[in-house]
Write an enzyme that holds these catalytic residues in place. Structure first.
Site, PDB file in Angstrom:
ATOM      1  N   ASP A 105     148.255 -36.990  17.601  1.00  0.00           N
ATOM      2  CA  ASP A 105     149.259 -38.053  17.420  1.00  0.00           C
ATOM      3  C   ASP A 105     148.726 -39.378  17.962  1.00  0.00           C
ATOM      4  O   ASP A 105     149.372 -40.051  18.759  1.00  0.00           O
ATOM      5  CB  ASP A 105     150.575 -37.676  18.098  1.00  0.00           C
ATOM      6  CG  ASP A 105     151.743 -38.520  17.599  1.00  0.00           C
ATOM      7  OD1 ASP A 105     151.603 -39.155  16.528  1.00  0.00           O
ATOM      8  OD2 ASP A 105     152.791 -38.548  18.265  1.00  0.00           O
ATOM      9  N   LEU A 124     162.043 -45.637  31.438  1.00  0.00           N
ATOM     10  CA  LEU A 124     160.961 -46.403  30.813  1.00  0.00           C
ATOM     11  C   LEU A 124     160.853 -46.113  29.327  1.00  0.00           C
ATOM     12  O   LEU A 124     160.430 -46.960  28.548  1.00  0.00           O
ATOM     13  CB  LEU A 124     159.620 -46.061  31.482  1.00  0.00           C
ATOM     14  CG  LEU A 124     159.473 -46.473  32.957  1.00  0.00           C
ATOM     15  CD1 LEU A 124     158.179 -45.928  33.525  1.00  0.00           C
ATOM     16  CD2 LEU A 124     159.520 -47.985  33.089  1.00  0.00           C
ATOM     17  N   GLY A 125     161.221 -44.906  28.949  1.00  0.00           N
ATOM     18  CA  GLY A 125     161.124 -44.535  27.536  1.00  0.00           C
ATOM     19  C   GLY A 125     161.580 -43.108  27.341  1.00  0.00           C
ATOM     20  O   GLY A 125     161.697 -42.309  28.281  1.00  0.00           O
ATOM     21  N   GLY A 129     160.298 -37.098  22.060  1.00  0.00           N
ATOM     22  CA  GLY A 129     160.677 -35.760  21.647  1.00  0.00           C
ATOM     23  C   GLY A 129     160.544 -34.731  22.748  1.00  0.00           C
ATOM     24  O   GLY A 129     161.170 -33.674  22.698  1.00  0.00           O
TER      25      GLY A 129
END
Length: 725
Positions: free
Chosen positions: A523, A432-433, A436
């Site tokens: 973030d 899916l992705g 880091g």
């Protein structure tokens, strides 16, 4: 087992000592060893030329400075080494800091001879050695070398007289360079580049005369002159040998590891390792600090390689053996030698006891080393687990467990086989992705539930236990996708944008103030805001989050965040506070208002950052020029201005003036409820209006028309976009 090992050691030592060892001077045992020249698995020769490290042939075989790369040319059938960056043929390389190459001769008015200058070594770790002599050959010629270094011009030269054949016919004078048809002079120190020029020295000199000059190694030239009948034979050559000096400088990677000492001497653990020094060298044009290594006394070899120096057996020298008194023998040892009595059988008991003691010591040492390794491994695994725990949202889970918000009994643990089956053995098609912290795969559990499985990156190559975490699968993707990518599937309405922003603010407010201990996300960005199947916002990716004590800032040594969202105050001070999350949220809020990306190269230079673009529009009263078209159509001007003003406060350069996330969440919730109530009332009025139309007498009169209108009414009611939390 230990007793058995000691028995074998004792037996071995007894067998060694059972024979008298009487070493006679002329029969001293010699172990033949050779010092390494190049790095392991690297060529050590090109043709008949040794290529010692830090020079090398091929990638990874020379020190991390391309000047030390050597190319071995086999095009002529005879391998020939050439120095990288200079294209000079290498004749000899010494680890003592010298290098011999072929340097071109500079000709003037010579038929079929090119007018070339010497190689320019400026900016390299090489310079011309003062062992070279500047030599000019020709009748009545004056040759000059000129060097310009650091703005200072230095010149040197010599002048020759013409040989008078009417006075002397002694041919032996033609093989010496004494000022007649040939002259020589020393060169300036630290010479790395120069130009050669010729001038008229007397009336016998003419422009048509063939003259030439060159820098040449003194030893080679003396040998050449001694074995030649005429020095002018050098005119048949294009190049002559020249000696260069080379140095390793502090800017290069040290061969023994990280080398941080300056202006000090360093002795490495092994007595046979190189002895290295760093010191200032103001004469160098390459760097002001340089590193030189040499083998210690009594050893030889390559000091730039670990264990590159080997011991010299001084007892091979007859004079050393003869110097030992009667009854003594020469004994060689690392970095030295001495005279001692020969070993006899009387030393057997001593050798045995020494062996037993050494055996016990070795065993204790091995046990201690094994215990320390296990302790180190255990602590490392604990630190690794803590690190993965924090990277994968452990802080949030920890505070939820402590507050009783999570039912521990409902937490499910999966084994590796279940997750491998769910992800089809972590098939790349299920990815899916990636980020880091690791890779996220889409999986299906045995009960049919769709989940997201996160596989953390392996930090240590020897680490085999990789933690896997199973998350709720968020099917609708990120709000970045709906804002900045072509997506007609579900455009974000004004009401939805308000609701999403309020949900994000509420989540951050919870982390900052409602949790057992504050958590800073660090973030916040549109790609970290996910939408579930009901388009509700979920804050994701806590890989860089940190927990802190109340009323304390978090000081970092490395700034984390994403360009375009990063709090400029945090970037300057490295102090991350709750107001840093507020700034990042402000950027997301402006994204929802404008539909613009946080950074865009299509905008003007001063407006490439979304924050700058937004502030410029506010200052010039052009806010509605950048507001998203759907927001302008659906939103009320007052509400849009209120949200824009809130975003401006969040983006204040002074963090103390920014509102808290709790205040932001409350303000957004009030605006959202107002807009939602207004939408519901408006939809209700539209429905009432349609109903009134249906019940009018002129519509009831027609049955067919009434049926059509009834159907139309139902259709209209079904299509009303009512959304509930």
């Amino acid at each position: 087992m230990v007793a058995q090992l000691l028995f074998h050691i004792t037996l071995l030592l007894w067998s060694m000592s059972s024979t008298e060892v009487l070493v006679v001077a002329s029969e001293a045992p010699i172990v033949a060893t050779e010092a390494p020249i190049a790095k392991p698995n690297c060529p050590s020769h090109c043709g008949g030329i040794e290529i010692p490290y830090p020079f090398g042939i091929g990638a990874g075989c020379y020190i991390h400075d391309d000047w030390f790369q050597v190319f071995c040319d086999n095009s002529t059938g005879s391998p020939t080494p050439f120095l990288n960056g200079t294209n000079l043929e290498v004749l000899d390389i010494s680890v003592e800091g010298t290098l011999k190459v072929r340097n071109p001769i500079t000709f003037s008015n010579c038929t079929d001879k090119p007018n070339r200058q010497a190689v320019n070594l400026e900016g390299s770790p090489f310079m011309f050695s003062q062992k070279n002599m500047f030599t000019a050959v020709g009748c009545g010629v004056m040759a000059t070398i000129t060097s310009n270094s650091n703005g200072v011009t230095i010149s040197a030269g010599c002048r020759s007289e013409c040989y008078d054949y009417t006075v002397s016919k002694n041919s032996s004078s033609h093989n010496t360079c004494n000022g007649v048809d040939c002259c020589q002079t020393v060169i300036p120190p630290s010479l790395s580049a120069f130009n050669t020029s010729f001038q008229q020295a007397n009336d016998n000199y003419t422009n048509s005369s063939c003259n030439y000059a060159f820098l040449v190694d003194r030893d080679w030239f003396e040998s050449f002159a001694k074995n030649s009948t005429n020095i002018s034979a050098t005119s048949d050559m294009d190049q002559v040998p020249v000696e260069l000096k080379w140095n390793l400088y502090h800017s290069t990677t040290d061969v023994f590891g990280t080398f941080k000492e300056t202006n000090v001497s360093v002795r490495y653990a092994d007595d046979l390792d190189g002895y290295c020094e760093t010191y200032n060298d103001s004469s160098s044009s390459y760097e002001s600090l340089r590193l030189e290594c040499s083998c210690g006394g009594g050893s030889t070899g390559n000091p730039y390689l670990p264990q590159g120096c080997i011991d010299i057996n001084e007892c091979e020298d007859p004079e050393n053996r003869a110097s030992c008194s009667a009854g003594l023998v020469c004994v060689n040892y690392n970095n030295g030698w001495g005279c001692t009595y020969p070993e006899t059988s009387k030393s057997r008991v001593k050798v045995i006891f020494i062996g037993i003691g050494s055996g016990f010591g070795l065993i204790v040492l091995l046990i201690g080393a094994w215990w320390l390794y296990k302790l180190w491994k255990k602590r490392k695994n604990i630190k690794l687990k803590k690190k993965f725990f924090k990277q994968n949202g452990g802080l949030l889970l920890e505070q939820q467990l402590s507050s009783g918000e999570v039912n521990v009994e409902k937490i499910k643990l999966f084994n590796s086989k279940e997750l491998e089956k769910a992800t089809d053995r972590f098939n790349v098609d299920r990815i899916l992705g990636q980020g880091g912290q690791g890779t996220v795969y889409k999986g299906m559990l045995a009960d049919g539930r769709i989940v997201a499985v996160k596989k953390s990156k392996i930090v240590d190559g020897g680490e085999t236990e990789v933690p896997l975490l199973v998350y709720e699968f968020i099917p609708k993707g990120t709000i970045y996708r709906y804002l900045h990518e072509q997506n007609e599937e579900f455009p974000l309405t004004w009401e939805m944008r308000l609701r999403i922003s309020a949900e994000i603010a509420g989540a951050l407010s919870y982390l900052h103030s409602a949790a057992a201990f504050p958590i800073y996300h660090r973030d916040i960005k549109s790609t970290n805001i996910l939408l579930d199947d009901k388009y509700r916002a979920k804050v994701a990716d806590f890989g860089t989050s940190r927990s802190v004590s109340i009323d304390q800032t978090h000081l970092t040594t490395f700034v984390h965040g994403t360009f375009g969202y990063l709090d400029p105050e945090y970037f300057q001070s490295s102090q991350f506070t709750d107001k840093s999350d507020v700034y990042s949220f402000g950027v997301v809020l402006v994204e929802l208002l404008t539909g613009e990306k946080p950074v865009s190269l299509t905008r003007s230079q001063e407006a490439r950052g979304l924050v700058s673009y937004f502030n410029l529009s506010l200052e010039s009263n052009n806010l509605f020029d950048i507001i998203d078209a759907r927001v302008k159509v659906e939103g009320v001007t007052g509400d849009i201005l209120t949200v824009a003003n809130l975003a401006k406060r969040c983006l204040d350069m002074n963090g103390k003036r920014r509102p808290t996330m709790k205040e932001v969440a409350m303000e957004l919730e009030v605006i959202h409820k107002s807009v939602k109530t207004s939408d519901i009332q408006q939809n209700h009025e539209e429905v009432e209006y349609v109903r009134n139309e249906v019940t009018c007498p002129w519509d009831v009169a027609s049955t067919s028309t009434g049926s059509a209108l009834d159907g139309g009414t139902a259709s209209s009611i079904d299509s009303i976009p009512l959304m509930s939390n």
